[in-house]
Design an enzyme around this catalytic site. Structure first.
Site, short mmCIF file in Angstrom:
data_model
loop_
_atom_site.label_atom_id
_atom_site.label_comp_id
_atom_site.label_asym_id
_atom_site.label_seq_id
_atom_site.Cartn_x
_atom_site.Cartn_y
_atom_site.Cartn_z
N ASP A 1 -12.18 26.06 55.77
CA ASP A 1 -13.52 25.63 55.33
C ASP A 1 -13.70 24.29 55.45
O ASP A 1 -12.57 23.41 55.84
CB ASP A 1 -13.83 25.91 53.71
CG ASP A 1 -12.14 25.74 52.97
OD1 ASP A 1 -11.31 24.91 53.34
OD2 ASP A 1 -12.05 26.00 51.68
N GLU B 1 -17.66 24.95 48.98
CA GLU B 1 -17.67 24.44 47.43
C GLU B 1 -19.08 24.82 46.77
O GLU B 1 -19.39 24.85 45.74
CB GLU B 1 -17.55 22.99 47.37
CG GLU B 1 -16.43 22.30 47.82
CD GLU B 1 -15.10 22.78 46.86
OE1 GLU B 1 -15.50 23.36 45.83
OE2 GLU B 1 -13.95 22.47 47.25
C1 LIG Z 1 -10.63 25.87 45.34
C2 LIG Z 1 -11.81 25.67 44.36
O1 LIG Z 1 -11.58 24.53 43.72
N1 LIG Z 1 -13.04 26.11 44.51
C3 LIG Z 1 -14.10 26.04 43.88
C4 LIG Z 1 -15.17 26.81 44.16
C5 LIG Z 1 -16.44 26.50 43.55
C6 LIG Z 1 -17.46 27.87 43.25
C7 LIG Z 1 -18.63 27.40 42.56
N2 LIG Z 1 -19.35 26.31 43.16
C8 LIG Z 1 -18.32 27.33 41.16
O2 LIG Z 1 -18.49 26.20 40.65
O3 LIG Z 1 -18.72 28.29 40.41
C9 LIG Z 1 -13.94 25.92 42.42
O4 LIG Z 1 -14.47 25.42 41.62
O5 LIG Z 1 -12.69 26.69 41.87
#
Ligand SMILES: CC(=O)N[C@@H](CCC[C@H](N)C(=O)O)C(=O)O
Length: 371
Positions: free
Chosen positions: A69, A128
């Site tokens: 990513d 993200e």
């Molecule tokens: C690995 C990581 O930290 N991923 C993010 C993914 C975000 C998903 C979305 N934008 C949300 O906030 O629901 C995480 O916050 O886990």
């Protein structure tokens, strides 16, 4: 690739974090690097700010995919690095600078000396948010590049350098963003009885949302509702006409996600009645859980033995990853790479140790050659 070059690339990328689908400089940097590689076995195609790269295998029986990513987060960096972000209010605070560097090092190794199988690298935007994996999977280009199996890594600040971890089955949660807007009748702070105060309504709402996790979800089927931001009103002596909550929901199953959303909707209806206001709910982007395929995790664990790396069984985490959509259609796995940082993911002081870069690169190359 020499450690010095890995560090150089990581720092270059660290300086230019960009938000989802706006990764223009990152995209150019990656393409410039790819252009300098031996081209005889490469096919390169761009998709929005993402890139597919295929390396033809020597005696292919299948195609192995690797996904990195490429986006950053809307956060002001406070590491004090001399190579800190040059983009105000944006930072690689989730390690995607590491993910990309490791992918480039692996690509360089494969371009110079192709594996037996075909290999596809997927540089994916917007992990993200709003999510690049699902639209990339549905893209026309994916028909030309779709691998038979796929893997990816994520940096793990809490693990020491030299340790990697994963698990068969559920690794990361289902996620949904959550935005709730409340609108009522504002007015003079001295005449609250003539108004419908949205700051008060929002406060009730935040606490009531927590009861869903505490009282409506089976404790053995965990969920998280985090309200990360709350905004409302204009000044101290006006009763607020508007309030907005921004948050995220995490669950261990898609069914639990549906249940939590149904409960949120009931509570929000109750707030509308009790506070005589109108409310709207927007679930923003949603990610499917990361479900690792057991046989690939086992193969990966075996593969770490040949390198000076310790493999540990991971616990499932409430983090989300849109790589889950890829694993829903293509067998494979994701693993955590230890980078030993005092400060965690999504913090302004995240400081992953750069010694982990060469470990990550060796593992990915070995995976692409041997899985
Ligand atoms: C690995 C990581 O930290 N991923 C993010 C993914 C975000 C998903 C979305 N934008 C949300 O906030 O629901 C995480 O916050 O886990």
């Amino acid at each position: 690739m020499e450690e010095k070059e890995l560090i150089h690339i990581r720092r270059d990328l660290h300086r230019i974090p960009e938000l989802g689908f706006e990764e223009y400089k990152t995209h150019s940097y990656l393409l410039e690097f790819i252009k300098e590689l031996p081209q005889d076995h490469l096919t390169v195609e761009t998709w929005k700010t993402g890139i597919f790269v295929k390396v033809e295998g020597r005696a292919p029986k299948k195609t192995i995919g690797y996904r990195a990513d490429i986006d950053g987060l809307p956060l002001t960096e406070a590491t004090g690095y001399e190579y800190a972000s040059t983009h105000e209010g944006q930072m690689h605070a989730c390690g995607h600078d590491f993910h990309m560097t490791i992918a480039l090092a692996a690509l360089e190794s494969l371009a110079n000396e192709p594996a037996s199988n075909h290999v596809v690298f997927i540089f994916q935007p917007a992990e993200e948010g709003p999510g690049g994996a699902e639209p990339m999977l549905r893209s026309e280009a994916m028909y030309r590049f779709k691998p038979d199996c796929i893997f990816a890594l994520h940096i793990a600040p809490e693990l020491p350098v030299g340790v990697v971890s994963s698990r068969a089955g559920l690794l990361f949660a289902n996620t949904s963003e959550l935005f709730i807007d409340l609108t009522g009748k504002g007015g003079h702070a001295a005449y609250p009885h003539l108004t419908k105060d949205m700051v008060v309504a929002a406060s009730f709402l935040v606490t009531q949302l927590q009861q869903i996790v505490a009282r409506r979800v089976d404790p053995l089927d965990s969920a998280v509702i985090t309200v990360g931001k709350i905004a409302g009103g204009t000044v101290q002596n006006i009763v607020a006409e508007q309030a907005r909550l921004e948050g995220t929901i995490r669950t261990m199953s898609p069914e639990a996600m549906d249940r939590v959303k149904a409960e949120i909707e009931k509570i929000v209806q109750g707030i509308e009645l009790a506070h005589d206001c109108s409310a709207s709910i927007d679930y923003g982007s949603n990610y499917y859980q990361v479900n690792n395929h057991a046989d690939y995790v086992q193969k990966f664990a075996n593969l770490t033995k040949g390198l000076n790396v310790t493999y540990q069984e991971a616990s499932a985490a409430m983090t989300g990853e849109d790589f889950g959509y890829m694993l829903k259609e293509i067998p494979g796995f994701m693993f955590w790479l230890g980078v030993d940082s005092q400060s965690g993911l999504h913090t302004s002081r995240l400081s992953p140790k750069e010694e982990a870069l060469s470990i990550g690169a060796k593992l990915v190359v070995k995976g692409l050659r041997e899985l």
